[in-house]
Design a protein around this motif. Structure first.
Motif, mmCIF file in Angstrom:
data_model
loop_
_atom_site.group_PDB
_atom_site.id
_atom_site.type_symbol
_atom_site.label_atom_id
_atom_site.label_comp_id
_atom_site.label_asym_id
_atom_site.label_seq_id
_atom_site.Cartn_x
_atom_site.Cartn_y
_atom_site.Cartn_z
ATOM 1 N N ALA A 237 0.832 -1.199 0.000
ATOM 2 C CA ALA A 237 0.000 0.000 0.000
ATOM 3 C C ALA A 237 0.869 1.252 0.000
ATOM 4 O O ALA A 237 0.566 2.240 -0.687
ATOM 5 C CB ALA A 237 -0.929 -0.005 1.214
ATOM 6 N N TYR A 238 1.944 1.222 0.752
ATOM 7 C CA TYR A 238 2.829 2.384 0.801
ATOM 8 C C TYR A 238 3.478 2.642 -0.560
ATOM 9 O O TYR A 238 3.625 3.804 -0.979
ATOM 10 C CB TYR A 238 3.910 2.177 1.862
ATOM 11 N N GLN A 239 3.838 1.566 -1.254
ATOM 12 C CA GLN A 239 4.410 1.757 -2.589
ATOM 13 C C GLN A 239 3.383 2.387 -3.522
ATOM 14 O O GLN A 239 3.734 3.254 -4.347
ATOM 15 C CB GLN A 239 4.891 0.424 -3.161
ATOM 16 N N LEU A 240 2.125 1.984 -3.403
ATOM 17 C CA LEU A 240 1.078 2.605 -4.217
ATOM 18 C C LEU A 240 0.957 4.086 -3.868
ATOM 19 O O LEU A 240 0.792 4.928 -4.760
ATOM 20 C CB LEU A 240 -0.252 1.889 -3.995
ATOM 21 N N PHE A 241 1.026 4.411 -2.579
ATOM 22 C CA PHE A 241 1.006 5.818 -2.161
ATOM 23 C C PHE A 241 2.127 6.595 -2.834
ATOM 24 O O PHE A 241 1.905 7.693 -3.372
ATOM 25 C CB PHE A 241 1.136 5.891 -0.630
ATOM 26 N N LEU A 242 3.337 6.050 -2.810
ATOM 27 C CA LEU A 242 4.463 6.733 -3.450
ATOM 28 C C LEU A 242 4.227 6.908 -4.943
ATOM 29 O O LEU A 242 4.481 7.986 -5.508
ATOM 30 C CB LEU A 242 5.760 5.942 -3.218
ATOM 31 N N ASP A 243 3.738 5.876 -5.594
ATOM 32 C CA ASP A 243 3.509 5.932 -7.032
ATOM 33 C C ASP A 243 2.440 6.964 -7.388
ATOM 34 O O ASP A 243 2.588 7.729 -8.355
ATOM 35 C CB ASP A 243 3.078 4.561 -7.560
ATOM 36 N N GLU A 244 1.365 6.979 -6.630
ATOM 37 C CA GLU A 244 0.206 7.799 -6.985
ATOM 38 C C GLU A 244 0.360 9.267 -6.596
ATOM 39 O O GLU A 244 -0.280 10.137 -7.200
ATOM 40 C CB GLU A 244 -1.053 7.233 -6.323
ATOM 41 N N PHE A 245 1.183 9.552 -5.595
ATOM 42 C CA PHE A 245 1.300 10.936 -5.129
ATOM 43 C C PHE A 245 2.659 11.552 -5.428
ATOM 44 O O PHE A 245 2.992 12.621 -4.904
ATOM 45 C CB PHE A 245 1.011 11.012 -3.630
ATOM 46 N N SER A 246 3.439 10.904 -6.282
ATOM 47 C CA SER A 246 4.756 11.455 -6.625
ATOM 48 C C SER A 246 4.657 12.650 -7.559
ATOM 49 O O SER A 246 5.545 13.510 -7.581
ATOM 50 C CB SER A 246 5.628 10.368 -7.272
ATOM 51 N N ASP A 247 3.584 12.737 -8.332
ATOM 52 C CA ASP A 247 3.407 13.835 -9.288
ATOM 53 C C ASP A 247 2.475 14.880 -8.687
ATOM 54 O O ASP A 247 1.279 14.629 -8.515
ATOM 55 C CB ASP A 247 2.809 13.286 -10.589
ATOM 56 N N PRO A 248 2.980 16.070 -8.367
ATOM 57 C CA PRO A 248 2.129 17.108 -7.783
ATOM 58 C C PRO A 248 0.948 17.484 -8.674
ATOM 59 O O PRO A 248 -0.091 17.932 -8.175
ATOM 60 C CB PRO A 248 3.090 18.298 -7.613
ATOM 61 N N ALA A 249 1.087 17.280 -9.958
ATOM 62 C CA ALA A 249 0.010 17.639 -10.889
ATOM 63 C C ALA A 249 -1.190 16.712 -10.760
ATOM 64 O O ALA A 249 -2.255 16.996 -11.323
ATOM 65 C CB ALA A 249 0.535 17.615 -12.326
ATOM 66 N N ALA A 250 -1.039 15.604 -10.016
ATOM 67 C CA ALA A 250 -2.152 14.670 -9.842
ATOM 68 C C ALA A 250 -3.230 15.228 -8.927
ATOM 69 O O ALA A 250 -4.331 14.674 -8.859
ATOM 70 C CB ALA A 250 -1.640 13.345 -9.290
ATOM 71 N N LEU A 251 -2.906 16.318 -8.212
ATOM 72 C CA LEU A 251 -3.853 16.943 -7.297
ATOM 73 C C LEU A 251 -4.015 18.416 -7.655
ATOM 74 O O LEU A 251 -3.132 19.010 -8.281
ATOM 75 C CB LEU A 251 -3.349 16.834 -5.852
ATOM 76 N N PRO A 252 -5.113 19.032 -7.240
ATOM 77 C CA PRO A 252 -5.252 20.479 -7.457
ATOM 78 C C PRO A 252 -4.126 21.240 -6.761
ATOM 79 O O PRO A 252 -3.555 20.773 -5.767
ATOM 80 C CB PRO A 252 -6.605 20.803 -6.821
ATOM 81 N N ALA A 253 -3.797 22.402 -7.252
ATOM 82 C CA ALA A 253 -2.722 23.206 -6.680
ATOM 83 C C ALA A 253 -2.979 23.463 -5.199
ATOM 84 O O ALA A 253 -4.082 23.841 -4.803
ATOM 85 C CB ALA A 253 -2.610 24.531 -7.429
ATOM 86 N N GLY A 254 -1.939 23.210 -4.391
ATOM 87 C CA GLY A 254 -2.043 23.459 -2.963
ATOM 88 C C GLY A 254 -2.630 22.324 -2.159
ATOM 89 O O GLY A 254 -2.686 22.400 -0.919
ATOM 90 N N ALA A 255 -3.069 21.255 -2.827
ATOM 91 C CA ALA A 255 -3.713 20.147 -2.113
ATOM 92 C C ALA A 255 -2.674 19.291 -1.392
ATOM 93 O O ALA A 255 -1.496 19.251 -1.751
ATOM 94 C CB ALA A 255 -4.512 19.290 -3.081
ATOM 95 N N ASN A 256 -3.135 18.574 -0.387
ATOM 96 C CA ASN A 256 -2.278 17.716 0.429
ATOM 97 C C ASN A 256 -2.362 16.265 -0.021
ATOM 98 O O ASN A 256 -3.402 15.806 -0.496
ATOM 99 C CB ASN A 256 -2.712 17.792 1.893
ATOM 100 N N LYS A 257 -1.264 15.546 0.147
ATOM 101 C CA LYS A 257 -1.298 14.104 -0.078
ATOM 102 C C LYS A 257 -2.215 13.456 0.961
ATOM 103 O O LYS A 257 -2.321 13.925 2.087
ATOM 104 C CB LYS A 257 0.098 13.501 0.073
ATOM 105 N N GLN A 258 -2.838 12.367 0.570
ATOM 106 C CA GLN A 258 -3.613 11.568 1.512
ATOM 107 C C GLN A 258 -2.669 10.543 2.138
ATOM 108 O O GLN A 258 -2.281 9.565 1.514
ATOM 109 C CB GLN A 258 -4.767 10.860 0.805
ATOM 110 N N ARG A 259 -2.285 10.775 3.381
ATOM 111 C CA ARG A 259 -1.281 9.914 4.002
ATOM 112 C C ARG A 259 -1.851 8.537 4.365
ATOM 113 O O ARG A 259 -2.992 8.433 4.837
ATOM 114 C CB ARG A 259 -0.743 10.562 5.290
ATOM 115 N N PRO A 260 -1.058 7.490 4.206
ATOM 116 C CA PRO A 260 -1.454 6.190 4.741
ATOM 117 C C PRO A 260 -1.408 6.219 6.268
ATOM 118 O O PRO A 260 -0.486 6.801 6.860
ATOM 119 C CB PRO A 260 -0.399 5.231 4.192
ATOM 120 N N LEU A 261 -2.398 5.610 6.889
ATOM 121 C CA LEU A 261 -2.443 5.478 8.345
ATOM 122 C C LEU A 261 -2.501 3.997 8.671
ATOM 123 O O LEU A 261 -3.349 3.272 8.143
ATOM 124 C CB LEU A 261 -3.657 6.218 8.912
#
Length: 362
Positions: A237-261
């Motif tokens: 799951a953590y690797q998926l987090f890294l893969d999916e949130f590595s590109d800042p353009a994947a989220l609106p400007a200023g948005a936060n990553k959704q952290r794994p808990l």
């Protein structure tokens, strides 16, 4: 610097997985916050059911609610909301110091709504309104029916703790729901930098279910795999987090990553190290919510292994390949865990409602 501070430096925030009126009024929660460096609090229906079913801490408020002729649902949530408000106030300084990443307190929507998107959305909004604190997080389960509710709640500008995640496939859907929620929030005029979310991956329950199946299989190869599925699952799951949130353009400007808990981090098998779901799941941009016994075990052990998440995906995938080879059907495991996870919360909540109904009727 405490071991929990060292964990924070690695990138893992420690939240306490417990809350009660006694903890708040006695000063215990404040003492734990100060002495053990916790950064937030999570709750769930089972935690509140346990808290409200013991002692006398809620008696005064319950008497007021009874005098006001409150129905049982209103009464139970009024008591829950009060605890969450007080905890939010206690952690307001952490919330400010971390720009909203930590200092969070979670409260869960009624678990009976897990298969009802509309009621989940409405209850999430109601809880956010009632708590009325910027550092509250509304917990919504990652069931099929609740995924659109996660998006809709985020779109309304409400921070969400997505709970009861058991598989990487489900986590991918949760990430998609989060992204869409932020896109809608931005379109709705909300400040997306103020919206935070965590994706709560349950760890020890995976090992409990898989270990039982491995013991039923009973071969040497199967038994050698006990205690490995939960950590491997979280690492994937953590690797998926890294893969999916590595590109800042994947989220609106200023948005936060959704952290794994990492949730369900108290070991169920006493043969396993009490701190293993902490030391083996430490890494950047994560949260670990612990029952106090696990928190104390980490402090007592006093030793971390550094970042144990980054670069572990290949080994984790090999664990899953070995599990499949001995006959473990992970899809079936996940299906059972998700169903049982919702059922356990519903049962705990219903038991609490039944007992409170009796108290209100006395």
């Amino acid at each position: 610097m405490s071991i929990i501070d060292q964990l924070f430096d690695i990138g893992t925030s420690t939240w306490l997985d417990d809350l009660s009126r006694d903890r708040i009024t006695s000063g215990n929660l404040g003492e734990i916050k100060a002495s053990k460096s916790i950064k937030g609090v999570t709750t769930n229906p089972a935690i509140f059911a346990k808290a409200m079913s013991a002692g006398t801490a809620y008696d005064a408020q319950l008497a007021e609610l009874k005098a006001a002729r409150s129905d049982v649902d209103t009464a139970v949530y009024a008591m829950s909301v009060k605890d969450v408000q007080d905890a939010c106030d206690l952690f307001a300084d952490v919330f400010a110091a971390t720009d909203g990443r930590d200092g969070r307190v979670s409260i869960e929507v009624d678990p009976r709504y897990a298969a009802d998107e509309a009621r989940t959305v409405a209850h999430a909004a109601e809880l956010a309104r009632l708590v009325d604190r910027p550092n509250v997080m509304i917990k919504i389960p990652a069931t099929d029916e609740s995924l659109p509710a996660i998006t809709a709640t985020l779109a309304a500008g409400i921070s969400v703790n997505v709970t009861l995640i058991f598989s990487v496939g489900r986590y991918r859907q949760v990430i998609d729901a989060y992204r869409e929620g932020l896109r809608q929030a931005a379109a709705n005029g909300h400040d997306v930098s103020a919206i935070h979310s965590v994706a709560s991956f349950f760890v020890s329950r995976m090992d409990t279910e898989v270990d039982n199946r491995l013991e039923t299989i009973g071969t040497d190869e199967a038994l050698a795999l006990r205690g490995q599925a939960g950590i491997a699952n979280a690492r994937l799951a953590y690797q998926l987090f890294l893969d999916e949130f590595s590109d800042p353009a994947a989220l609106p400007a200023g948005a936060n990553k959704q952290r794994p808990l990492w949730a369900s981090t108290g070991v169920k098998n006493p043969a396993y190290p009490a701190d293993m779901y902490v030391t083996e799941l430490a890494g950047p941009d994560t949260v670990n919510t612990m029952p106090e016994a696990t928190l104390d075990a980490v402090i007592e052990a006093g030793e971390l292994k550094g970042d144990t998440l980054t670069g572990t995906a290949e080994d984790a995938q090999a664990v899953f390949a070995r599990l499949a080879a001995v006959g473990i059907d992970i899809d079936d495991v996940v299906s059972v865990l998700e169903r049982e996870g919702v059922e356990k919360f519903v049962d705990a909540w219903q038991d609490l409602l039944d007992s409170m109904s009796a108290n209100l009727a006395d």
